[in-house]
Design an enzyme around this catalytic site. Structure first.
Site, PDB file in Angstrom:
ATOM      1  N   ASP A 159     -25.150 -40.068  -4.144  1.00 46.75           N
ATOM      2  CA  ASP A 159     -26.369 -40.524  -3.385  1.00 46.75           C
ATOM      3  C   ASP A 159     -26.034 -41.411  -2.382  1.00 46.75           C
ATOM      4  O   ASP A 159     -26.653 -41.196  -1.292  1.00 46.75           O
ATOM      5  CB  ASP A 159     -27.126 -41.155  -4.539  1.00 46.75           C
ATOM      6  CG  ASP A 159     -27.403 -40.708  -5.648  1.00 46.75           C
ATOM      7  OD1 ASP A 159     -27.997 -39.488  -5.556  1.00 46.75           O
ATOM      8  OD2 ASP A 159     -27.017 -41.122  -6.974  1.00 46.75           O
ATOM      9  N   HIS A 187     -29.711 -43.036 -11.028  1.00 47.56           N
ATOM     10  CA  HIS A 187     -29.442 -41.816 -10.404  1.00 47.56           C
ATOM     11  C   HIS A 187     -30.731 -40.798 -10.811  1.00 47.56           C
ATOM     12  O   HIS A 187     -30.347 -40.085 -11.570  1.00 47.56           O
ATOM     13  CB  HIS A 187     -27.902 -41.353 -10.924  1.00 47.56           C
ATOM     14  CG  HIS A 187     -27.856 -40.016 -10.309  1.00 47.56           C
ATOM     15  ND1 HIS A 187     -27.766 -39.678  -9.070  1.00 47.56           N
ATOM     16  CD2 HIS A 187     -27.857 -38.723 -11.130  1.00 47.56           C
ATOM     17  CE1 HIS A 187     -27.346 -38.266  -9.056  1.00 47.56           C
ATOM     18  NE2 HIS A 187     -27.611 -37.816 -10.255  1.00 47.56           N
TER      19      HIS A 187
HETATM   20  P1  NAX Z   1     -22.123 -27.351 -16.267  1.00 41.50           P
HETATM   21  O1  NAX Z   1     -23.001 -27.065 -16.913  1.00 41.50           O
HETATM   22  O2  NAX Z   1     -21.225 -26.411 -15.223  1.00 41.50           O
HETATM   23  O3  NAX Z   1     -20.710 -27.909 -16.846  1.00 41.50           O
HETATM   24  C1  NAX Z   1     -20.949 -29.008 -17.958  1.00 41.50           C
HETATM   25  C2  NAX Z   1     -19.604 -28.618 -19.006  1.00 41.50           C
HETATM   26  O4  NAX Z   1     -19.806 -29.628 -19.956  1.00 41.50           O
HETATM   27  C3  NAX Z   1     -19.836 -27.401 -19.765  1.00 41.50           C
HETATM   28  O5  NAX Z   1     -18.485 -26.659 -19.495  1.00 41.50           O
HETATM   29  C4  NAX Z   1     -20.121 -27.608 -21.075  1.00 41.50           C
HETATM   30  O6  NAX Z   1     -19.356 -26.613 -21.846  1.00 41.50           O
HETATM   31  C5  NAX Z   1     -19.490 -28.821 -21.205  1.00 41.50           C
HETATM   32  N1  NAX Z   1     -20.038 -29.839 -22.218  1.00 41.50           N
HETATM   33  C6  NAX Z   1     -20.970 -29.805 -23.064  1.00 41.50           C
HETATM   34  N2  NAX Z   1     -21.201 -30.636 -23.948  1.00 41.50           N
HETATM   35  C7  NAX Z   1     -19.876 -30.979 -23.868  1.00 41.50           C
HETATM   36  C8  NAX Z   1     -19.078 -32.179 -24.797  1.00 41.50           C
HETATM   37  N3  NAX Z   1     -19.866 -32.636 -25.783  1.00 41.50           N
HETATM   38  N4  NAX Z   1     -17.818 -32.303 -24.544  1.00 41.50           N
HETATM   39  C9  NAX Z   1     -17.128 -31.884 -23.367  1.00 41.50           C
HETATM   40  N5  NAX Z   1     -17.701 -30.936 -22.575  1.00 41.50           N
HETATM   41  C10 NAX Z   1     -19.179 -30.578 -22.865  1.00 41.50           C
HETATM   42  O7  NAX Z   1     -22.458 -28.735 -15.284  1.00 41.50           O
HETATM   43  P2  NAX Z   1     -21.917 -29.473 -13.825  1.00 41.50           P
HETATM   44  O8  NAX Z   1     -22.523 -28.642 -12.662  1.00 41.50           O
HETATM   45  O9  NAX Z   1     -20.552 -29.511 -14.068  1.00 41.50           O
HETATM   46  O10 NAX Z   1     -22.509 -30.719 -14.125  1.00 41.50           O
HETATM   47  C11 NAX Z   1     -22.212 -31.627 -15.004  1.00 41.50           C
HETATM   48  C12 NAX Z   1     -23.012 -32.767 -15.197  1.00 41.50           C
HETATM   49  O11 NAX Z   1     -23.123 -33.637 -14.025  1.00 41.50           O
HETATM   50  C13 NAX Z   1     -24.334 -32.514 -15.442  1.00 41.50           C
HETATM   51  O12 NAX Z   1     -25.179 -33.232 -16.452  1.00 41.50           O
HETATM   52  C14 NAX Z   1     -25.320 -32.608 -14.263  1.00 41.50           C
HETATM   53  O13 NAX Z   1     -26.649 -33.192 -14.311  1.00 41.50           O
HETATM   54  C15 NAX Z   1     -24.516 -33.952 -13.571  1.00 41.50           C
HETATM   55  N6  NAX Z   1     -24.517 -34.165 -12.202  1.00 41.50           N
HETATM   56  C16 NAX Z   1     -24.401 -35.527 -11.772  1.00 41.50           C
HETATM   57  C17 NAX Z   1     -24.486 -35.889 -10.576  1.00 41.50           C
HETATM   58  C18 NAX Z   1     -24.358 -37.406 -10.099  1.00 41.50           C
HETATM   59  O14 NAX Z   1     -24.523 -37.696  -9.006  1.00 41.50           O
HETATM   60  N7  NAX Z   1     -24.310 -38.519 -11.096  1.00 41.50           N
HETATM   61  C19 NAX Z   1     -24.498 -34.913  -9.442  1.00 41.50           C
HETATM   62  C20 NAX Z   1     -24.139 -33.515  -9.838  1.00 41.50           C
HETATM   63  C21 NAX Z   1     -24.432 -33.118 -11.311  1.00 41.50           C
HETATM   64  O15 NAX Z   1     -25.909 -32.587 -11.296  1.00 41.50           O
END
Ligand code: NAX
Length: 328
Positions: A159, A187
């Protein structure tokens, strides 16, 4: 030879992971002279895909990559970790209520908090990117009572970077001329990007813009809703920029923020600026040697007060909800 720094990453097979791992491995996080050992956590069904990513990591022959370990047991993957980047989270899917989302993520972050508590290195720092990031960080921290609360932070650097980029475009100045940007609060869409203390080429940013309507009606919503605009445009949520911000945040935390600047980080509140004590809220901070300090003494005008209070109220609500669910 130097002992490698152990960096644990969760959600390693996800979109952000696919950018983040290569950036860490090539030295963008700790520099060209510090070898890193990657310890990657995924859920069982994603381990095969993660093996493919590890093949690619190896194929890069990065001089700074000392080794890679993968697995689905946080107790093993967090063992000896110096830095943990918690990216994996349960996304909100159709029909899911807010309470369902909080409990699904609660299960992940209580377990990971306990595993960090029991197995991470003494100097562990934990950065949470997975949403809802602030509250997930609070859950992990509360479930890791032996790790100081100051060692947990949630990501608002994306952000912060978005705010710098929007301002740079508006004023036609390079991003390097913009300093002291602040994101306050959660956030989420309630976050408050503060131009009143930001500087452009040493001058006040709000004055440089000179347009209250643009600030309130264009800048703030554009920054706060940038994530949705990216999804709309690319059909997938921000990944490379989120990975880049995750690197920026961890690098500055461990190696220090610039002397004439500060950064935004969501950290445990000590009550500064009237932010409820104990919640993990974004502040202007300076960092040094793995420690952060909230910048003190900034004047908060009525406009800012209202915005900060609204975002803090949302965080308090999230905290109360996860307390109700027995997660903290
Ligand atoms: P993806 O869905 O592509 O990847 C998430 C991964 O986490 C998947 O491969 C899944 O298998 C894995 N996962 C789920 N549960 C798990 C666990 N218990 N242990 C280990 N791995 C696990 O999401 P992606 O686009 O990579 O985003 C990841 C996270 O970042 C999401 O929650 C998203 O909302 C968040 N974000 C946060 C941002 C921020 O600025 N704070 C911005 C970008 C993003 O939206």
């Amino acid at each position: 030879s130097t002992t490698p720094v152990k960096v644990a990453v969760t959600g390693a097979a996800g979109q952000i992971g696919y950018s983040l791992l290569f950036r860490i491995a090539c030295g963008d996080l700790l520099g060209p002279d510090t070898p890193v050992q990657l310890q990657l956590l995924e859920i069982e069904p994603a381990l095969k895909a993660l093996e493919g990513t590890v093949m690619e990591l190896n194929d890069c022959a990065f001089p700074t990559l000392a080794g890679v370990e993968i697995g689905s047991d946080p107790n093993k993957i967090f063992d000896g970790a110096n830095l943990a980047l918690l990216v994996g989270a349960r996304p909100r899917t159709k029909g899911m209520e807010r309470g369902d989302l909080l409990s699904a993520n609660g299960a992940i972050f209580t377990g990971q908090g306990k595993a960090l508590n029991d197995h991470a290195a003494d100097d562990i720092r934990v950065g949470v990117t997975g949403n809802p990031a602030n509250t997930n960080a609070l859950i992990a921290s509360t479930n890791a009572p032996d790790i100081p609360k100051e060692r947990f932070s949630a990501l608002t650097r994306l952000d912060h970077n978005r705010a710098i980029s929007q301002l740079s475009e508006k004023l036609g100045v390079p991003v390097t001329e913009i300093k002291k940007m602040t994101i306050w609060g959660n956030h989420s869409a309630t976050q408050f990007p503060d131009l009143f203390h930001a500087e452009v080429d040493g001058k006040n940013a709000y004055d440089a813009v000179g347009d209250q309507d643009w600030y309130a009606d264009t800048f703030i919503p554009t920054v706060a809703k940038r994530g949705a605009a990216i999804i709309e445009a690319r059909g997938a949520s921000s990944a490379a920029s989120a990975a880049s911000a995750t690197i920026d945040a961890a690098r500055d935390w461990l190696l220090g923020s610039a002397a004439d600047d500060w950064v935004s980080m969501a950290v445990v509140s000590d009550g500064s600026y009237g932010v409820a004590e104990g919640i993990i809220s974004s502040f202007p901070v300076v960092t040094k040697n793995g420690d952060w300090e909230i910048v003190q003494g900034l004047e908060i005008n009525d406009f800012s007060r209202g915005k900060i209070d609204a975002s803090v109220a949302e965080l308090v609500e999230e905290r109360d909800a996860v307390k109700e669910l027995g997660l903290i």
